[in-house]
Scaffold this motif. Sequence first.
Motif, PDB file in Angstrom:
ATOM      1  N   GLY A 112       0.809  -1.207   0.000  1.00  0.00           N
ATOM      2  CA  GLY A 112       0.000   0.000   0.000  1.00  0.00           C
ATOM      3  C   GLY A 112       0.847   1.264   0.000  1.00  0.00           C
ATOM      4  N   GLY A 113       2.062   1.152  -0.512  1.00  0.00           N
ATOM      5  CA  GLY A 113       2.977   2.288  -0.571  1.00  0.00           C
ATOM      6  C   GLY A 113       3.778   2.513   0.696  1.00  0.00           C
ATOM      7  N   ILE A 114       3.526   1.706   1.736  1.00  0.00           N
ATOM      8  CA  ILE A 114       4.207   1.926   3.016  1.00  0.00           C
ATOM      9  C   ILE A 114       5.703   1.672   2.906  1.00  0.00           C
ATOM     10  N   HIS A 115       6.126   0.835   1.963  1.00  0.00           N
ATOM     11  CA  HIS A 115       7.562   0.575   1.815  1.00  0.00           C
ATOM     12  C   HIS A 115       8.330   1.864   1.540  1.00  0.00           C
ATOM     13  N   ARG A 116       7.679   2.846   0.927  1.00  0.00           N
ATOM     14  CA  ARG A 116       8.343   4.128   0.677  1.00  0.00           C
ATOM     15  C   ARG A 116       8.647   4.851   1.994  1.00  0.00           C
ATOM     16  N   LEU A 117       7.727   4.780   2.940  1.00  0.00           N
ATOM     17  CA  LEU A 117       7.951   5.403   4.247  1.00  0.00           C
ATOM     18  C   LEU A 117       9.066   4.683   4.996  1.00  0.00           C
ATOM     19  N   TRP A 118       9.092   3.354   4.903  1.00  0.00           N
ATOM     20  CA  TRP A 118      10.162   2.591   5.551  1.00  0.00           C
ATOM     21  C   TRP A 118      11.520   2.990   4.979  1.00  0.00           C
ATOM     22  N   LYS A 119      11.596   3.140   3.678  1.00  0.00           N
ATOM     23  CA  LYS A 119      12.873   3.512   3.043  1.00  0.00           C
ATOM     24  C   LYS A 119      13.276   4.937   3.420  1.00  0.00           C
ATOM     25  N   ASP A 120      12.295   5.827   3.495  1.00  0.00           N
ATOM     26  CA  ASP A 120      12.597   7.187   3.961  1.00  0.00           C
ATOM     27  C   ASP A 120      13.171   7.160   5.377  1.00  0.00           C
ATOM     28  N   GLU A 121      12.582   6.327   6.241  1.00  0.00           N
ATOM     29  CA  GLU A 121      13.047   6.218   7.624  1.00  0.00           C
ATOM     30  C   GLU A 121      14.473   5.673   7.670  1.00  0.00           C
ATOM     31  N   MET A 122      14.759   4.716   6.840  1.00  0.00           N
ATOM     32  CA  MET A 122      16.112   4.143   6.805  1.00  0.00           C
ATOM     33  C   MET A 122      17.145   5.204   6.449  1.00  0.00           C
ATOM     34  N   VAL A 123      16.876   5.966   5.400  1.00  0.00           N
ATOM     35  CA  VAL A 123      17.841   6.964   4.951  1.00  0.00           C
ATOM     36  C   VAL A 123      17.924   8.120   5.942  1.00  0.00           C
ATOM     37  N   SER A 124      16.818   8.452   6.591  1.00  0.00           N
ATOM     38  CA  SER A 124      16.863   9.487   7.624  1.00  0.00           C
ATOM     39  C   SER A 124      17.733   9.060   8.788  1.00  0.00           C
ATOM     40  N   TRP A 125      17.656   7.780   9.177  1.00  0.00           N
ATOM     41  CA  TRP A 125      18.500   7.277  10.259  1.00  0.00           C
ATOM     42  C   TRP A 125      19.971   7.252   9.843  1.00  0.00           C
ATOM     43  N   LEU A 126      20.221   6.968   8.575  1.00  0.00           N
ATOM     44  CA  LEU A 126      21.597   6.967   8.075  1.00  0.00           C
ATOM     45  C   LEU A 126      22.214   8.363   8.094  1.00  0.00           C
ATOM     46  N   ARG A 127      21.425   9.368   7.747  1.00  0.00           N
ATOM     47  CA  ARG A 127      21.899  10.759   7.684  1.00  0.00           C
ATOM     48  C   ARG A 127      23.157  10.876   6.815  1.00  0.00           C
ATOM     49  N   PRO A 128      23.053  10.497   5.540  1.00  0.00           N
ATOM     50  CA  PRO A 128      24.244  10.553   4.670  1.00  0.00           C
ATOM     51  C   PRO A 128      24.771  11.966   4.520  1.00  0.00           C
ATOM     52  N   ARG A 129      26.082  12.096   4.455  1.00  0.00           N
ATOM     53  CA  ARG A 129      26.734  13.393   4.384  1.00  0.00           C
ATOM     54  C   ARG A 129      27.332  13.611   2.994  1.00  0.00           C
ATOM     55  N   PRO A 130      27.381  14.859   2.553  1.00  0.00           N
ATOM     56  CA  PRO A 130      28.025  15.151   1.269  1.00  0.00           C
ATOM     57  C   PRO A 130      29.455  14.615   1.241  1.00  0.00           C
ATOM     58  N   GLY A 131      29.799  14.011   0.110  1.00  0.00           N
ATOM     59  CA  GLY A 131      31.143  13.481  -0.067  1.00  0.00           C
ATOM     60  C   GLY A 131      31.315  12.027   0.321  1.00  0.00           C
ATOM     61  N   TRP A 132      30.299  11.419   0.928  1.00  0.00           N
ATOM     62  CA  TRP A 132      30.409  10.015   1.308  1.00  0.00           C
ATOM     63  C   TRP A 132      30.516   9.106   0.087  1.00  0.00           C
ATOM     64  N   GLN A 133      31.168   7.966   0.295  1.00  0.00           N
ATOM     65  CA  GLN A 133      31.146   6.842  -0.629  1.00  0.00           C
ATOM     66  C   GLN A 133      30.265   5.769   0.006  1.00  0.00           C
ATOM     67  N   VAL A 134      29.164   5.437  -0.659  1.00  0.00           N
ATOM     68  CA  VAL A 134      28.170   4.522  -0.093  1.00  0.00           C
ATOM     69  C   VAL A 134      27.979   3.344  -1.032  1.00  0.00           C
ATOM     70  N   ILE A 135      27.826   2.155  -0.456  1.00  0.00           N
ATOM     71  CA  ILE A 135      27.439   0.992  -1.247  1.00  0.00           C
ATOM     72  C   ILE A 135      26.048   0.556  -0.822  1.00  0.00           C
ATOM     73  N   ASP A 136      25.168   0.400  -1.794  1.00  0.00           N
ATOM     74  CA  ASP A 136      23.819  -0.104  -1.552  1.00  0.00           C
ATOM     75  C   ASP A 136      23.734  -1.488  -2.176  1.00  0.00           C
ATOM     76  N   VAL A 137      23.762  -2.510  -1.333  1.00  0.00           N
ATOM     77  CA  VAL A 137      23.792  -3.899  -1.786  1.00  0.00           C
ATOM     78  C   VAL A 137      22.359  -4.402  -1.965  1.00  0.00           C
ATOM     79  N   ALA A 138      22.168  -5.238  -2.992  1.00  0.00           N
ATOM     80  CA  ALA A 138      20.824  -5.673  -3.380  1.00  0.00           C
ATOM     81  C   ALA A 138      19.976  -4.448  -3.695  1.00  0.00           C
ATOM     82  N   GLY A 139      20.631  -3.445  -4.283  1.00  0.00           N
ATOM     83  CA  GLY A 139      19.997  -2.149  -4.512  1.00  0.00           C
ATOM     84  C   GLY A 139      19.038  -2.103  -5.662  1.00  0.00           C
ATOM     85  N   GLY A 140      19.031  -3.161  -6.462  1.00  0.00           N
ATOM     86  CA  GLY A 140      18.018  -3.354  -7.477  1.00  0.00           C
ATOM     87  C   GLY A 140      17.647  -2.134  -8.275  1.00  0.00           C
TER      88      GLY A 140
END
Length: 256
Positions: free
Chosen positions: A50-78
Motif C-alpha cells: 500500500g505504498g508503506i515501503h516508501r515510508l520505511w525507506k525514507d526512515e532508513m535513509v533518515s537514520w543513516l543521515r548521509p553526508r556530502p562526499g560520502w562513498q556509499v554501497i547499496d547492496v541488493a539495490g536493485g
Amino acid sequence: MSRKQSPNPPHRTTHFGFREVEEAEKAPLVRNVFTNVAARYDLMNDLMSGGIHRLWKDEMVSWLRPRPGWQVIDVAGGTGDIAFRIRERMEGQGQVMVCDLTEDMVRVGRDRAIDSGRLDGLQWICGDAQRLPFPDRSFDAYTIAFGLRNVTRIEDALSEARRVLKPGGRFLCLEFSQVVLPVLDRFYDLYSFQLLPRLGQVVARDRDSYRYLVESIRRFPPQADLAARMADAGLEQPRWRNLSGGIAAIHSAWRL
C-alpha cells in the motif's frame, strides 16, 4: 598397503523459502526469481505494501543521515530506491554504488536513473553480497534493503559488509522481520500466504516467485537474532527499530 581415502566433505544445505536446497543452488534460484519479477518489481512493492515501503525507506535513509562526499554501497539495490534517496541527501556530492546479484534488476534501476535525469554520482554493478568486488575499507556506509534474507549465508554477507566499510563506517539493513503485535501477526499471515501469491499471479504473472518471497520472510532471523549475528561478524553497537509493528525492521551497527 593402500592409503585410506578421506571422506568427501558433507554437502551444506540452506533454505530457499520453505525448501531445503544445496548451498550452491540458492544464488541461481534467487537470481531467477528476481529476473522474473524485475519489470514489475516496483509496482508490486507499491501494491503489496500500500505504498508503506516508501515510508520505511525514507526512515532508513533518515537514520543513516548521509553526508556530502560520502562513498556509499547499496547492496541488493536493485531498482535504485535507496540509492536515489541517499544521493539526494548528499547534495550532489559523493557516490553511491548500487550492487545487485541480478542483471535485470540493475538494468531496471539504471534505466530509471537515466529516465529521471539522475546521471551523476551513481554507479551500477552486478555482484554477490557474500563476495563484494571492492577493496577493504572502501565505503563510509553500507545499506541493504530487503536483500539480506536472499543471500545464501547471512554471516558471510555481514562479514563482507564489515570488510568494505571504513573505520567509523555505518551499516544499515532494512528487512521484513518478526511481527510483535499478537493480533497483527495473525492478519499478516493470512494476507501474506493467501493474498500476496495471488497478487503476484495477477500483476506479475508469477505466483511461485512471490510465494518464495513470503516464505523467505518467515525464514529470516528475528530482530534480536539478527543483531547477535551482526555482532558476531564484528559490527559493533547493533540495534534496531521496528516499523509497522515489526512487519519490517531497520538494523544499525558500526565498524569501529
